[in-house]
Design a protein around this motif. Structure first.
Motif, PDB file in Angstrom:
ATOM      1  N   LEU A  16       0.873  -1.009  -0.287  1.00 40.15           N
ATOM      2  CA  LEU A  16      -0.017  -0.070  -0.020  1.00 40.15           C
ATOM      3  C   LEU A  16       0.776   1.496  -0.037  1.00 40.15           C
ATOM      4  CD1 LEU A  16      -2.881   1.335  -0.025  1.00 40.15           C
ATOM      5  CD2 LEU A  16      -2.543   1.389   2.542  1.00 40.15           C
ATOM      6  N   PRO A  17       1.563   1.405   1.038  1.00 45.03           N
ATOM      7  CA  PRO A  17       2.579   2.781   0.943  1.00 45.03           C
ATOM      8  C   PRO A  17       3.520   2.767  -0.219  1.00 45.03           C
ATOM      9  CG  PRO A  17       3.336   1.346   2.873  1.00 45.03           C
ATOM     10  CD  PRO A  17       2.045   0.638   2.343  1.00 45.03           C
TER      11      PRO A  17
ATOM     12  N   TRP B  72       2.971   1.739  -3.002  1.00 45.58           N
ATOM     13  CA  TRP B  72       2.037   2.051  -4.452  1.00 45.58           C
ATOM     14  C   TRP B  72       1.579   3.464  -4.387  1.00 45.58           C
ATOM     15  CZ3 TRP B  72      -3.271   3.051  -4.562  1.00 45.58           C
ATOM     16  CH2 TRP B  72      -3.725   3.084  -6.018  1.00 45.58           C
ATOM     17  N   LEU B  73       1.102   4.060  -3.103  1.00 46.90           N
ATOM     18  CA  LEU B  73       0.980   5.265  -2.912  1.00 46.90           C
ATOM     19  C   LEU B  73       1.937   6.275  -3.311  1.00 46.90           C
ATOM     20  CD1 LEU B  73      -1.516   5.075   0.183  1.00 46.90           C
ATOM     21  CD2 LEU B  73      -2.087   5.593  -2.161  1.00 46.90           C
ATOM     22  N   LEU B  74       3.242   6.104  -2.608  1.00 43.51           N
ATOM     23  CA  LEU B  74       4.411   6.823  -3.022  1.00 43.51           C
ATOM     24  C   LEU B  74       4.982   6.741  -4.311  1.00 43.51           C
ATOM     25  CD1 LEU B  74       6.317   6.434   0.436  1.00 43.51           C
ATOM     26  CD2 LEU B  74       5.253   8.412  -0.206  1.00 43.51           C
TER      27      LEU B  74
ATOM     28  N   SER C 291       2.361   8.424  -6.705  1.00 47.45           N
ATOM     29  CA  SER C 291       2.467   9.856  -6.540  1.00 47.45           C
ATOM     30  C   SER C 291       3.695  10.435  -7.236  1.00 47.45           C
ATOM     31  CB  SER C 291       2.377  10.362  -5.102  1.00 47.45           C
ATOM     32  OG  SER C 291       1.135   9.674  -4.511  1.00 47.45           O
TER      33      SER C 291
ATOM     34  N   GLU D  87       7.448  -2.220  -6.681  1.00 50.10           N
ATOM     35  CA  GLU D  87       6.449  -1.866  -5.730  1.00 50.10           C
ATOM     36  C   GLU D  87       5.711  -2.919  -5.081  1.00 50.10           C
ATOM     37  OE1 GLU D  87       6.365   1.384  -5.181  1.00 50.10           O
ATOM     38  OE2 GLU D  87       7.404   2.162  -7.156  1.00 50.10           O
TER      39      GLU D  87
END
Length: 157
Positions: free
Chosen positions: A39-40, A42-44, A47, A72
């Motif tokens: 999750l983090p 993928w988000l980072l 982004s 990732e």
């Protein structure tokens, strides 16, 4: 087969093979970490790509995602699991901080080499220290979440 394909295939194979060496008493934690870290990262990762800070010119699943899917979702989560599994719990604060910083800097060094010598990643508005900071934060966050989650599960048993 080009260099990028060899690196991606070898990294994925090595990550999967390394899971064979996870201690039996750490299998559940390893599964938890791999799923949590996705999750983090993928988000980072997404982004950074969407903000134009990073590019992955040579990547798998290029028509679906502009980030590095293998890094990732497989390679970095497996590295985080090994980081947590072999974390020096009983060592001094200095040794634990050095373990975190050393792991983060080692991964950053590999990324910088890949950035300079391959098409796997290109910095467009990013620098090595952002990688080091984000990797260190994810490693530290993962270790804290694992400690909290598994201490809670021991209480409920």
């Amino acid at each position: 087969m080009n260099l990028e394909n060899i690196i991606l295939s070898g990294s994925a194979f090595s990550a999967l093979l390394s899971l064979y060496f996870v201690p039996r008493n750490k299998i559940l934690e390893t599964q938890f970490i791999i799923m949590f870290v996705q999750l983090p990262t993928w988000l980072l990762g997404l982004s950074a790509v969407e903000l134009g800070l990073l590019q992955y010119p040579y990547r798998e699943l290029a028509s679906v995602n502009r980030t590095s899917f293998l890094f990732e979702y497989l390679i970095f989560p497996v590295i985080c699991a090994h980081f947590s599994n072999y974390y020096p719990e009983r060592a001094s604060v200095i040794v634990r901080m050095a373990y975190l910083a050393g792991t983060s800097l080692a991964l950053t060094g590999v990324e910088v080499l890949l950035e300079h010598h391959t098409l796997l990643i290109k910095y467009t508005g990013w620098d090595w220290y952002w990688t080091s900071l984000s990797v260190g934060l994810i490693l530290g966050l993962t270790k804290r979440i694992v400690q909290w989650f598994f201490s809670q599960s021991e209480v409920s048993e």
